[in-house]
Design a protein around this motif. Structure first.
Motif, PDB file in Angstrom:
ATOM      1  N   VAL A   1      -7.678  -2.166   2.459  1.00 36.60           N
ATOM      2  CA  VAL A   1      -7.114  -0.951   2.188  1.00 36.60           C
ATOM      3  C   VAL A   1      -7.756   0.214   3.031  1.00 36.60           C
ATOM      4  N   SER A   2      -9.025   0.132   3.318  1.00 37.15           N
ATOM      5  CA  SER A   2      -9.746   1.293   4.253  1.00 37.15           C
ATOM      6  C   SER A   2      -9.107   1.201   5.571  1.00 37.15           C
TER       7      SER A   2
ATOM      8  N   LEU B   1      -5.224   2.550   5.439  1.00 44.92           N
ATOM      9  CA  LEU B   1      -5.282   3.633   5.521  1.00 44.92           C
ATOM     10  C   LEU B   1      -5.729   4.394   6.494  1.00 44.92           C
TER      11      LEU B   1
ATOM     12  N   ARG C   1     -10.991  -3.875  -0.947  1.00 45.51           N
ATOM     13  CA  ARG C   1     -11.101  -2.772  -0.391  1.00 45.51           C
ATOM     14  C   ARG C   1     -11.228  -2.366   1.153  1.00 45.51           C
TER      15      ARG C   1
ATOM     16  N   VAL D   1      -6.151  10.786  -1.505  1.00 43.70           N
ATOM     17  CA  VAL D   1      -5.412  10.622  -0.255  1.00 43.70           C
ATOM     18  C   VAL D   1      -4.257  11.455  -0.242  1.00 43.70           C
TER      19      VAL D   1
ATOM     20  N   ILE E   1      -7.190   1.483  -5.288  1.00 48.91           N
ATOM     21  CA  ILE E   1      -5.785   1.112  -4.614  1.00 48.91           C
ATOM     22  C   ILE E   1      -5.922  -0.324  -4.441  1.00 48.91           C
ATOM     23  N   ALA E   2      -6.958  -0.936  -3.848  1.00 50.01           N
ATOM     24  CA  ALA E   2      -7.178  -2.311  -3.684  1.00 50.01           C
ATOM     25  C   ALA E   2      -6.691  -3.154  -4.995  1.00 50.01           C
TER      26      ALA E   2
ATOM     27  N   LEU F   1       0.908  -1.038  -0.082  1.00 51.65           N
ATOM     28  CA  LEU F   1       0.020   0.023   0.172  1.00 51.65           C
ATOM     29  C   LEU F   1       0.920   1.435   0.050  1.00 51.65           C
TER      30      LEU F   1
ATOM     31  N   THR G   1      -7.122  11.484   4.428  1.00 53.71           N
ATOM     32  CA  THR G   1      -8.081  10.870   3.176  1.00 53.71           C
ATOM     33  C   THR G   1      -9.339  11.712   3.196  1.00 53.71           C
TER      34      THR G   1
ATOM     35  N   THR H   1      -9.910   6.001  -5.947  1.00 48.68           N
ATOM     36  CA  THR H   1     -10.841   5.319  -4.858  1.00 48.68           C
ATOM     37  C   THR H   1      -9.903   4.004  -4.335  1.00 48.68           C
ATOM     38  N   GLN H   2     -10.611   3.941  -3.030  1.00 48.94           N
ATOM     39  CA  GLN H   2      -9.894   2.694  -2.200  1.00 48.94           C
ATOM     40  C   GLN H   2     -10.270   1.340  -3.074  1.00 48.94           C
ATOM     41  N   SER H   3     -11.189   1.235  -3.975  1.00 46.30           N
ATOM     42  CA  SER H   3     -11.422   0.193  -4.644  1.00 46.30           C
ATOM     43  C   SER H   3     -10.069   0.114  -5.856  1.00 46.30           C
TER      44      SER H   3
END
Length: 212
Positions: free
Chosen positions: A178-179, A182, A175, A198, A167-168, A147, A193, A163-165
């Motif tokens: 990742v959440s 973060l 996701r 981010v 990044i995942a 990450l 965030t 988006t977190q998706s």
């Protein structure tokens, strides 16, 4: 720019045939292929970025690799040489310019021009090495390190707009994971965030987390 210079010492006949191909400008967000499609040609990316990813039965995505100027697409090479359908999905993530070598011409050039064949095989080998490193990272690397590395790679002016998706998919995780990570980074003061964004607050700490 002479894009054929990337192909090396190709035969004059090959150069003449390729010179007739037209460059195409592609918008950001254009889907280029999907699972089950068949490769119709060999694209040469002149500028921009194309990303190729897999989607699992649960809907979870993982980024396999990106294709930028001078790089090749593993799945397209397999499709043209082995007649395999695409198993992944490709889309432009920026405006891009490409030249596509039609399948019949590609196969002729592979047969007759050693320099062209060498370019294709070298590019394929390099991309397979990249893919192997990705698999090693996903299988054995810590989520925090992956990450941190993705955040540093994607940041423009200290800000990651994804988006977190998204990044995942890039780190081969969920996701929700990742959440949580973060949130931990934010509590440590490394990032802040917001929706789809981010902000990197401590890049040195992120580099240490990445492992360098």
């Amino acid at each position: 720019m002479d894009w054929m210079a990337e192909l090396g010492a190709i035969q004059p006949e090959t150069r003449a045939e390729l010179a007739h191909l037209q460059k195409r400008s592609l918008p950001r967000g254009l889907d280029l292929f999907a699972p089950g499609d068949r490769a119709q040609g060999f694209p040469v990316v002149l500028s921009g970025r194309v990303e190729v990813y897999l989607t699992g039965p649960s809907g979870r995505e993982i980024l396999l690799y990106a294709v930028e100027a001078g790089q090749s697409c593993i799945q397209t090479t397999l499709g043209l040489m082995g007649d395999e359908p695409y198993s992944g999905t490709a889309a432009t993530v920026s405006e891009a310019e490409v030249v596509t070598i039609p399948k019949p011409l590609f196969l002729r050039l592979m047969d007759r021009d050693a320099a062209f064949r060498g370019f294709v095989l070298r590019s394929f080998g390099q991309r397979m090495a990249d893919l192997t490193r990705l698999l090693e990272s996903v299988a054995f690397g810590r989520v925090e390190a992956r990450l941190a590395g993705v955040l540093l790679d994607l940041a423009e002016g200290g800000v990651v707009r994804a988006t977190q998706s998204d990044i995942a998919a890039r780190i081969g995780s969920a996701r929700e994971v990742v959440s949580r990570k973060l949130d931990a980074f934010a509590k440590a003061g490394w990032v802040t965030t917001d929706r789809g964004e981010v902000v990197l607050r401590d890049e040195a700490a992120l580099r240490r987390a990445r492992g360098n």
